[in-house]
Design an enzyme around this catalytic site. Structure first.
Site, short mmCIF file in Angstrom:
data_model
loop_
_atom_site.label_atom_id
_atom_site.label_comp_id
_atom_site.label_asym_id
_atom_site.label_seq_id
_atom_site.Cartn_x
_atom_site.Cartn_y
_atom_site.Cartn_z
N ALA A 65 6.10 6.55 -1.60
CA ALA A 65 4.97 7.77 -1.55
C ALA A 65 5.45 8.24 0.17
O ALA A 65 5.98 7.35 0.92
CB ALA A 65 3.46 7.32 -0.87
N GLY A 110 5.54 3.35 -4.22
CA GLY A 110 5.36 4.61 -4.94
C GLY A 110 6.60 4.74 -5.99
O GLY A 110 5.51 5.41 -7.43
N GLU A 113 6.14 2.44 -8.39
CA GLU A 113 4.95 2.66 -9.74
C GLU A 113 5.64 4.03 -10.51
O GLU A 113 4.64 3.52 -11.48
CB GLU A 113 3.83 3.09 -8.58
CG GLU A 113 3.69 1.44 -7.73
CD GLU A 113 1.93 1.68 -6.30
OE1 GLU A 113 3.01 3.09 -5.80
OE2 GLU A 113 1.34 1.72 -6.63
N GLU A 133 4.10 -2.14 0.39
CA GLU A 133 3.32 -1.21 1.23
C GLU A 133 2.14 -2.67 2.23
O GLU A 133 2.31 -2.14 3.41
CB GLU A 133 2.25 -1.41 0.34
CG GLU A 133 2.10 0.13 -1.04
CD GLU A 133 3.25 -0.55 -2.06
OE1 GLU A 133 3.62 -1.44 -1.77
OE2 GLU A 133 3.52 0.44 -3.37
N1 CO8 Z 1 8.34 8.68 3.44
C1 CO8 Z 1 9.09 9.64 3.96
N2 CO8 Z 1 9.92 9.41 3.89
C2 CO8 Z 1 10.92 8.78 3.87
C3 CO8 Z 1 10.25 7.49 3.09
C4 CO8 Z 1 9.16 7.41 2.64
N3 CO8 Z 1 8.85 6.79 1.32
N4 CO8 Z 1 11.73 6.91 2.31
C5 CO8 Z 1 12.86 7.68 3.11
N5 CO8 Z 1 12.29 9.06 4.26
C6 CO8 Z 1 13.40 9.32 4.89
C7 CO8 Z 1 13.89 8.93 6.52
O1 CO8 Z 1 12.53 8.84 7.34
C8 CO8 Z 1 14.79 9.74 6.70
O2 CO8 Z 1 14.59 11.06 7.26
P1 CO8 Z 1 15.47 11.42 8.22
O3 CO8 Z 1 16.62 11.90 8.09
O4 CO8 Z 1 14.70 12.57 8.82
O5 CO8 Z 1 14.90 10.14 9.71
C9 CO8 Z 1 15.45 9.61 5.16
O6 CO8 Z 1 14.08 9.38 3.95
C10 CO8 Z 1 16.57 8.63 4.84
O7 CO8 Z 1 15.81 7.09 5.10
P2 CO8 Z 1 16.81 6.39 5.82
O8 CO8 Z 1 17.45 6.95 7.09
O9 CO8 Z 1 15.45 5.08 6.23
O10 CO8 Z 1 17.37 5.69 4.95
P3 CO8 Z 1 18.10 4.15 4.50
O11 CO8 Z 1 19.10 4.20 3.99
O12 CO8 Z 1 18.62 3.84 6.35
O13 CO8 Z 1 16.97 3.16 4.39
C11 CO8 Z 1 15.43 2.78 3.10
C12 CO8 Z 1 16.51 3.36 3.06
C13 CO8 Z 1 15.30 1.27 3.16
C14 CO8 Z 1 15.25 3.17 1.65
C15 CO8 Z 1 13.61 3.58 4.38
O14 CO8 Z 1 14.42 5.03 4.24
C16 CO8 Z 1 12.39 2.69 3.73
O15 CO8 Z 1 11.83 1.96 4.36
N6 CO8 Z 1 11.38 3.58 3.53
C17 CO8 Z 1 10.57 3.45 3.37
C18 CO8 Z 1 10.66 2.87 2.14
C19 CO8 Z 1 9.08 2.29 2.30
O16 CO8 Z 1 7.79 2.04 2.92
N7 CO8 Z 1 8.12 3.20 0.98
C20 CO8 Z 1 6.51 2.72 0.74
C21 CO8 Z 1 6.20 3.97 1.13
S1 CO8 Z 1 4.47 3.48 1.33
C22 CO8 Z 1 3.94 3.66 -0.84
O17 CO8 Z 1 4.88 3.91 -1.47
C23 CO8 Z 1 2.40 4.24 -1.26
C24 CO8 Z 1 1.98 4.31 -2.67
C25 CO8 Z 1 0.74 4.45 -2.81
C26 CO8 Z 1 0.49 5.28 -2.14
C27 CO8 Z 1 -0.39 5.21 -2.04
C28 CO8 Z 1 -1.50 6.49 -1.86
C29 CO8 Z 1 -2.76 6.57 -0.74
#
Ligand code: CO8
Length: 255
Positions: A65, A110, A113, A133
């Protein structure tokens, strides 16, 4: 609504839906859910589409998400955002046609999911899977707490949910999270091949398989078995007769 995040290509009875927001690793925001609801409604209204495939553009299927959209939400808004995603993913299961996830990279939070909301999952060998999460101080909101244990068993689900461990495709295959792993360059060809295999089968039978399995998993063995018997009967003097006669006459059925 004009599609900005989703790209939809329909050909040869297959709808390929690509999530196209690679700059944010295809993170799921409100606009994504609204667009997906619209695409599902449109495809539900078409009789020329027999299989839907969902994939991601770039190095992610979906990295979760959208954390930037979620960060300032109130508890009520958080629950609303959870229900928004739950409803969209439930609607994939309620589609009559099969929905296949072609997992081309990160499937996190997400994103996993969404993949679990599809009927089955084919993965690139480079994909990574996880429910991160708890690293954010959250729990899943799009039904991973329910779908993951049903797919993998409770132990593997609790392990993934509690550790936020990111696993590779081989481990995802081992625990039953994905059904097949192929080299990245073979992913779409493999998934299209599977879609065409399904399209060659009895169209009503395929829809009933989805309905009976999903309803049985939700409502329990006995109700599911009852439904199976009812639906089994509907195929006689219909597609079932066509298929069985073709078998006996040693030819391909024409549905
Ligand atoms: N949300 C928003 N932006 C994101 C997300 C995300 N989940 N994942 C990546 N991005 C963005 C980064 O911020 C980055 O943006 P920018 O270039 O502007 O800085 C761009 O995408 C590229 O990402 P990275 O530079 O981080 O890329 P890497 O290759 O270094 O890393 C990863 C890849 C390991 C996947 C890393 O991006 C990461 O850890 N992302 C987050 C993963 C995460 O925690 N996902 C879970 C999110 S919570 C969720 O899904 C809950 C679902 C239920 C929600 C219920 C509603 C309330």
């Amino acid at each position: 609504m004009e599609l900005q995040i989703l790209k939809v290509e329909v050909s040869d009875q297959i709808a390929l839906v690509t999530i196209n927001r690679p700059e944010a690793l295809n993170a799921l925001n409100t606009r994504f859910f609204n667009e997906m609801d619209q695409v599902v409604a449109e495809i539900n209204g078409r009789t020329d589409v027999r299989v839907m495939i969902i994939t991601g553009e770039g190095k992610a299927f979906v990295a979760g998400a959208d954390i930037a959209e979620m960060v300032d939400k109130t508890p009520e808004e958080g629950s609303d955002f959870s229900r928004l995603g739950q409803n969209t993913f439930r609607s994939l299961g309620e589609m009559e046609i099969p929905v296949i996830a072609a997992i081309n990279g990160f499937a996190l939070g997400g994103g996993l999911e969404l993949a679990m909301g599809c009927d089955f999952r084919i993965s690139s060998s480079k994909s990574k899977f996880g429910q991160p999460e708890v690293s954010l101080g959250l729990i899943p909101g799009y039904a991973a707490t329910q779908r993951l244990p049903r797919l993998t068993g409770q132990g593997d689900a609790l392990y993934l949910l509690m550790t936020a461990d990111m696993i590779g495709a081989a481990d995802a295959l081992r625990i039953g999270l994905v059904q097949k792993v192929v080299e990245p360059e073979e992913l779409m060809e493999t998934v299209m091949g599977i879609a065409n295999t399904i399209i060659a089968k009895g169209p009503k039978a395929i829809k009933l398989i989805k309905k009976v399995v999903r309803q049985g998993m939700a409502e329990g063995f006995n109700k599911g078995s009852e439904l199976e018997a009812d639906m089994f009967g509907t195929l006689f003097k219909d597609e079932g007769e066509t298929g069985m006669k073709a078998f006996l006459e040693k030819r391909r059925p024409e549905w």
